[in-house]
Design a protein around this motif. Sequence first.
Motif, PDB file in Angstrom:
ATOM      1  N   VAL A 118       0.834  -1.203   0.000  1.00 15.01           N
ATOM      2  CA  VAL A 118       0.000   0.000   0.000  1.00 15.01           C
ATOM      3  C   VAL A 118       0.870   1.255   0.000  1.00 15.01           C
ATOM      4  O   VAL A 118       0.585   2.230  -0.720  1.00 15.01           O
ATOM      5  CB  VAL A 118      -0.957  -0.023   1.212  1.00 15.01           C
ATOM      6  CG1 VAL A 118      -1.653   1.320   1.378  1.00 15.01           C
ATOM      7  CG2 VAL A 118      -1.982  -1.137   1.055  1.00 15.01           C
ATOM      8  N   THR A 119       1.938   1.234   0.801  1.00 16.32           N
ATOM      9  CA  THR A 119       2.840   2.389   0.840  1.00 16.32           C
ATOM     10  C   THR A 119       3.507   2.606  -0.514  1.00 16.32           C
ATOM     11  O   THR A 119       3.643   3.744  -0.982  1.00 16.32           O
ATOM     12  CB  THR A 119       3.899   2.187   1.931  1.00 16.32           C
ATOM     13  OG1 THR A 119       3.247   2.040   3.190  1.00 16.32           O
ATOM     14  CG2 THR A 119       4.849   3.368   1.993  1.00 16.32           C
ATOM     15  N   ALA A 120       3.930   1.518  -1.161  1.00 21.60           N
ATOM     16  CA  ALA A 120       4.542   1.645  -2.495  1.00 21.60           C
ATOM     17  C   ALA A 120       3.558   2.244  -3.489  1.00 21.60           C
ATOM     18  O   ALA A 120       3.934   3.087  -4.329  1.00 21.60           O
ATOM     19  CB  ALA A 120       5.019   0.275  -2.966  1.00 21.60           C
ATOM     20  N   ALA A 121       2.302   1.843  -3.421  1.00 20.11           N
ATOM     21  CA  ALA A 121       1.288   2.400  -4.325  1.00 20.11           C
ATOM     22  C   ALA A 121       1.061   3.875  -4.030  1.00 20.11           C
ATOM     23  O   ALA A 121       0.959   4.708  -4.957  1.00 20.11           O
ATOM     24  CB  ALA A 121      -0.012   1.621  -4.181  1.00 20.11           C
ATOM     25  N   ALA A 122       0.970   4.242  -2.750  1.00 18.24           N
ATOM     26  CA  ALA A 122       0.754   5.644  -2.385  1.00 18.24           C
ATOM     27  C   ALA A 122       1.903   6.518  -2.865  1.00 18.24           C
ATOM     28  O   ALA A 122       1.681   7.647  -3.343  1.00 18.24           O
ATOM     29  CB  ALA A 122       0.589   5.752  -0.865  1.00 18.24           C
TER      30      ALA A 122
END
Length: 675
Positions: A118-122
């Motif tokens: 999720v952090t990589a996507a954000a």
Amino acid sequence: MISRRTLLRGAGAGALVVAVPVPALAAEGLVPNVFVRLDGAGRITATAPRPETGQGVRTVVALMVAEELAVEAGDITLEQAPGDTERFGSQTINNSTSVRQLATPIRTAAATARCLLVTAAAQRWRVPVSECTAKDGAVCHPRRGRLPYRALVRGAAALDPATVPVELTPPEKWRLLGRTRGGRVDARDAVTGRTRYGIDSRPPGGMVAVVARPPWIGAVPDTIDDTATRAMPGVVDVLTLTAPAEGQGGVAVIARSTHQALRGRDALRITWRGGTPAADSRAWLADLHSALPAQSPITGLQRVYQMPLLAHAPMEPMNATAHVRPDGVTIWAPTQDPGGLRTQLARQLGLPTTAVRVETAASGGAFGRRVEPDPVLEAVACSRRAGAPVQVLWTRADDMRHDSYRPMSVHRMSAEIGADGLPVRRAHEVVTWPLTVLPIFNNPALIKASGDHFPYTVPGDVTVTVRPAPLRTGFWRSVYSGQFLYAEENFLSEIGTRAGLDQVALRRKLLPAGSRLHKVLDTVAGRAGWTRPPAPGTSRGVACLEEYGSAIAVIAIAEPGSRRVLRVHAAVDVGVALHPSGVRAQVEGCVADALSTVLGAQITVREGHVAESSFGDYRWARIDQTPDIDVTIVPSNAPLGGLGELPYPPAASAIAAALAGDTPVTGMPFGTDVG
């Protein structure tokens, strides 16, 4: 409880630990810890750190990982961890601890992977992490759209897990955990023959060994004539095994095939010496009775109960495969403790632990027996002699006659009864044997702590006398609790019957205020229609237990005249039931064990040897004897509890009480001579 930071940095051999990745791992995929990884295509692999012995631990691991990674359980590829306590922490299956101890570490490990994705996507979208959600194998944003995990693996692997906040999915948002749908993830493989059990382990160039075991307890070979055996086709070698370093001892025949090994064993001519050729379990039982104190500390109602030897009798007999090489050893075994086995072998063989590999096979039942290493030690000795991989196979008779049995015991229950028919003081005097597989169980206080879980507010004391065990004894499902509770609950039932008291009301009155058992007892009474009179010709029994962090009440309905159990109702509080289908299966399995041991299964010793050799004379319950089993899971806010052993003691107690009707129970098996 284990914190996420402890989980990430490692917490020593006693805890579950994971490895912290570095950006270089991005080429391999996302590997945030030893429990979960995603490859470059976004495929998810989870590692089950503890063995599967039929209790469903692999299913719960898959469900926890799938829940936290927002995918379906079928999207998870499961791998079984090898024995390695440094990487995986304790890997022992015992004391109903597996799910309790795995839940937080496994969920945290999977949630860490999800939060990294999720952090990589954000970061790619340049939006707040709080606006992103994981769903169906992708990260979604209301304006930016959807990125599948495979597109995020490289970016997630470049992040330091210790810098990314991690939140577990709250129970109110669970899609899989705690839901009634879904069975075991390995069920299809099990019923179609794809599951690889320990007995299926045959490495290339492998051989098979069987052992000629002592014909009576404690005997050792005196003379061995192996001339005919060595001349037989396929026989490779014959060697004498010395206990305890090489298992239980005996004479091993190593051959190219199972058939050749068995024929070679039949051709051996061995004379034996030592041991106890006149041993008889009836005499052992008499010795236990004689060790009871001359007088009970309480004058009043008394009853003596006697419990038999019991074998584990798993569907898959004992087996292990070993390949001893100059640089180390590899083991393939259905074991309850792969990490502990690895450590023990390294110490015993004088090897570094890195030179010992334990491949954990699926197990066709365990019930406490496979925590012991004796089949592995036999395989190691044979492989060392043969210079090749060797699988040691036990026949059903080997397994039945050379087990580590549940100890015999004698219990004298005494109670002072008040004017209202209720017990006001009690005494429970126990004479039993220790568990020889673990010498610390020579301690009466430890046996008492293991077995005494009397839940009612009747003052009194439990005393334990320990007599020397005349044969191997070991852990058997519920250990001592199954014997203690059987005596206690059946004695309470007799008290209630004598006074004309309602058995459920009696227990409710004696339970402490606020006990979790009140709710499960009320629930099971409602399910069983307790307030209605029993049908003509039927009788009912009830029992309760709180242990392993869980609570259960059981009601059995039987026809005493026909010795047939019609229905068994159970209500169980395990805190949070992560896999309800698995909870029901565990209760049903314990009911089957309880039915079998109450109706007649026992081990007897005559002329120095165990008389029973198979399910033909070790009378486990048949399908046509199986009652309807109704299991209710009672919602609870209690911490996660254990279950694998919990239902057996109250199920056995309730079944015996139902079969007895108005007749006092005097032991197990019900209505059968013990010993």
